[in-house]
Write a protein that holds these residues in place. Structure first.
Motif, mmCIF file in Angstrom:
data_model
loop_
_atom_site.group_PDB
_atom_site.id
_atom_site.type_symbol
_atom_site.label_atom_id
_atom_site.label_comp_id
_atom_site.label_asym_id
_atom_site.label_seq_id
_atom_site.Cartn_x
_atom_site.Cartn_y
_atom_site.Cartn_z
ATOM 1 N N MET A 99 13.064 15.233 3.995
ATOM 2 C CA MET A 99 14.026 16.531 4.421
ATOM 3 C C MET A 99 15.677 15.190 4.285
ATOM 4 O O MET A 99 16.714 15.437 3.591
ATOM 5 C CB MET A 99 14.387 17.345 5.756
ATOM 6 N N ARG A 100 15.393 14.192 4.702
ATOM 7 C CA ARG A 100 16.440 13.628 4.047
ATOM 8 C C ARG A 100 16.276 12.910 3.542
ATOM 9 O O ARG A 100 18.118 13.344 2.857
ATOM 10 C CB ARG A 100 15.722 12.431 4.977
ATOM 11 N N THR A 101 15.716 12.769 2.016
ATOM 12 C CA THR A 101 15.860 12.643 1.095
ATOM 13 C C THR A 101 16.329 13.651 0.494
ATOM 14 O O THR A 101 17.661 13.925 -0.371
ATOM 15 C CB THR A 101 14.349 12.168 -0.244
ATOM 16 N N GLN A 102 16.433 15.371 0.307
ATOM 17 C CA GLN A 102 16.802 16.124 0.685
ATOM 18 C C GLN A 102 17.779 16.555 0.748
ATOM 19 O O GLN A 102 19.039 16.419 -0.261
ATOM 20 C CB GLN A 102 16.328 17.242 0.768
ATOM 21 N N THR A 103 18.690 15.704 1.592
ATOM 22 C CA THR A 103 20.353 16.651 2.077
ATOM 23 C C THR A 103 20.832 14.992 1.053
ATOM 24 O O THR A 103 21.700 15.251 1.268
ATOM 25 C CB THR A 103 19.668 15.711 3.597
ATOM 26 N N ILE A 104 20.109 13.774 1.295
ATOM 27 C CA ILE A 104 20.848 12.992 0.235
ATOM 28 C C ILE A 104 21.319 13.329 -1.261
ATOM 29 O O ILE A 104 22.642 13.417 -1.707
ATOM 30 C CB ILE A 104 19.967 11.404 -0.029
ATOM 31 N N TRP A 105 20.484 14.293 -1.439
ATOM 32 C CA TRP A 105 20.947 14.376 -3.341
ATOM 33 C C TRP A 105 21.375 16.016 -3.081
ATOM 34 O O TRP A 105 22.287 15.768 -4.052
ATOM 35 C CB TRP A 105 19.273 15.483 -3.595
ATOM 36 N N LEU A 106 21.365 17.017 -1.831
ATOM 37 C CA LEU A 106 22.445 18.035 -1.882
ATOM 38 C C LEU A 106 23.947 17.219 -1.897
ATOM 39 O O LEU A 106 24.950 17.412 -2.099
ATOM 40 C CB LEU A 106 21.544 18.761 -0.887
ATOM 41 N N VAL A 107 23.756 16.403 -0.543
ATOM 42 C CA VAL A 107 24.911 15.430 -0.932
ATOM 43 C C VAL A 107 25.500 14.802 -1.793
ATOM 44 O O VAL A 107 26.798 15.248 -2.225
ATOM 45 C CB VAL A 107 25.610 14.290 0.484
ATOM 46 N N PHE A 108 25.445 14.063 -2.778
ATOM 47 C CA PHE A 108 25.192 13.694 -4.072
ATOM 48 C C PHE A 108 25.470 15.185 -4.163
ATOM 49 O O PHE A 108 27.040 14.950 -5.446
ATOM 50 C CB PHE A 108 23.871 13.064 -4.821
ATOM 51 N N LEU A 109 24.926 16.331 -5.076
ATOM 52 C CA LEU A 109 25.132 17.232 -5.984
ATOM 53 C C LEU A 109 26.818 17.922 -5.224
ATOM 54 O O LEU A 109 27.206 17.981 -6.115
ATOM 55 C CB LEU A 109 24.373 18.676 -5.461
ATOM 56 N N LEU A 110 26.921 18.113 -3.841
ATOM 57 C CA LEU A 110 28.446 18.478 -3.816
ATOM 58 C C LEU A 110 29.302 17.546 -4.083
ATOM 59 O O LEU A 110 30.589 18.255 -3.915
ATOM 60 C CB LEU A 110 28.186 18.685 -2.113
ATOM 61 N N SER A 111 29.060 16.223 -3.995
ATOM 62 C CA SER A 111 30.248 15.530 -3.895
ATOM 63 C C SER A 111 30.477 15.540 -5.718
ATOM 64 O O SER A 111 31.518 15.182 -6.297
ATOM 65 C CB SER A 111 30.502 13.797 -4.001
ATOM 66 N N VAL A 112 29.483 15.445 -6.608
ATOM 67 C CA VAL A 112 29.554 15.975 -8.080
ATOM 68 C C VAL A 112 30.231 17.491 -8.312
ATOM 69 O O VAL A 112 31.321 17.594 -8.957
ATOM 70 C CB VAL A 112 28.226 16.405 -8.442
ATOM 71 N N LEU A 113 29.777 18.494 -7.550
ATOM 72 C CA LEU A 113 31.216 19.283 -7.641
ATOM 73 C C LEU A 113 33.171 19.462 -7.293
ATOM 74 O O LEU A 113 33.831 20.034 -7.577
ATOM 75 C CB LEU A 113 30.678 20.742 -6.560
ATOM 76 N N SER A 114 33.299 18.388 -6.056
ATOM 77 C CA SER A 114 34.873 18.101 -6.444
ATOM 78 C C SER A 114 35.344 17.439 -7.167
ATOM 79 O O SER A 114 36.631 17.239 -7.091
ATOM 80 C CB SER A 114 34.976 16.836 -4.688
#
Length: 288
Positions: A99-114
């Motif tokens: 779950m910790r790794t998933q959270t990091i990847w999801l935050v990275f994807l959301l940052s790309v959307l910015s």
């Protein structure tokens, strides 16, 4: 008691009236104006005048529009297939991480959307250029004889589209993929299936509805992208959204641009409605 119930009913009505008002002001109103303008008549020396003619919609059957429409649909389907094909295995692996790794990847994807579409388009334009692009690195490594420029061009346009749509595709597939029972693949492995066979014969069929919904939504999203085809593509690679801007701004043919926009909007709404229908069927199938 009745007074409290009446006040609660009134409050709910006010809460529901606000999104209805916003929908009317920011969607129904502008769409009504655009629909009315699509029936106006263009005047060469005076922009356009109010009328009720169907000549703008008749031009939708011209060779210029049909060729542009065919290319836009082809490009949208190609980008949707590539994005889902890349995002699906990535999302599957992501959902199996901690779950910790998933959270990091999801935050990275959301940052790309910015990142804005302008930044993405110009970044890919530089990355694929002949003077400062990645081909210079390949020449330095001895893999190429001389640098080449891929932008503007069809390849650069597809890469820009895929980079823009890939995070959205992953985020659309992730909820369904994270709810997928891991015991399905474990059962397939127990019965002797290899990991690849379990993936293709178990995971993909179980995710059929989310895959179709993602394909449709990425396709609809691609139809509305404007800057990437204009910056990364040649004029023959411009899509319907670029044609609408060209007709409205540079050709001063606002009625025809409005007719094109109405057609594009109705097509997108029909595809989104199809997505909701598929989602409702999936929920009914899951409940049964």
């Amino acid at each position: 008691m009745s007074t409290t119930a009446t006040e609660g009913t009134t409050a709910r009505k006010w809460l529901l009236s606000y999104p209805t008002l916003m929908l009317g002001v920011f969607f129904v109103g502008p769409f009504g104006i655009m629909l009315a303008v699509s029936f106006f008549q263009r005047v060469e020396s005076a922009f356009y005048k109010p009328a009720f003619v169907f000549s703008n919609y008749a031009r939708l059957f011209s060779s210029l529009f049909l060729d542009n429409l065919a290319f836009s649909l082809y490009l949208g389907m190609l980008v949707a297939v590539i994005s889902v094909s890349v995002a699906f295995p990535f999302t599957y692996l992501l959902s199996r991480m901690r779950m910790r790794t998933q959270t990091i990847w999801l935050v990275f994807l959301l940052s790309v959307l910015s990142l804005s579409e302008v930044i993405i388009a110009f970044s890919w334009s530089i990355l694929l250029s002949r003077t400062a692009g990645v081909s210079n690195l390949l020449v330095w490594l001895g893999l190429m004889d001389h640098p080449v420029g891929l932008a503007p061009g069809f390849t650069a346009e597809v890469l820009g589209y895929c980079y823009l749509t890939l995070p959205y595709t992953v985020l659309m597939l992730y909820p369904s993929m994270s709810r997928l029972d891991p015991e399905l693949t474990e059962a397939a492995r127990t019965l002797g299936a290899s990991p690849q066979r379990a993936f293709f014969n178990v995971v993909i069929p179980a995710m059929r509805q989310p895959i179709v919904a993602s394909l449709i939504l990425v396709f609809v999203f691609t139809l509305g992208v404007y800057l990437i085809p204009q910056i990364l593509g040649n004029p023959e690679h411009w899509t319907l959204s670029v044609l609408i801007t060209d007709q409205a701004v540079y050709q001063s043919n606002v009625p025809f641009a409005a007719a094109l926009a109405v057609f594009l909007l109705l097509t997108s709404l029909a595809l989104i409605l199809l997505t909701f229908v598929l989602g409702a069927r999936e929920r009914i199938h899951t409940a049964s």
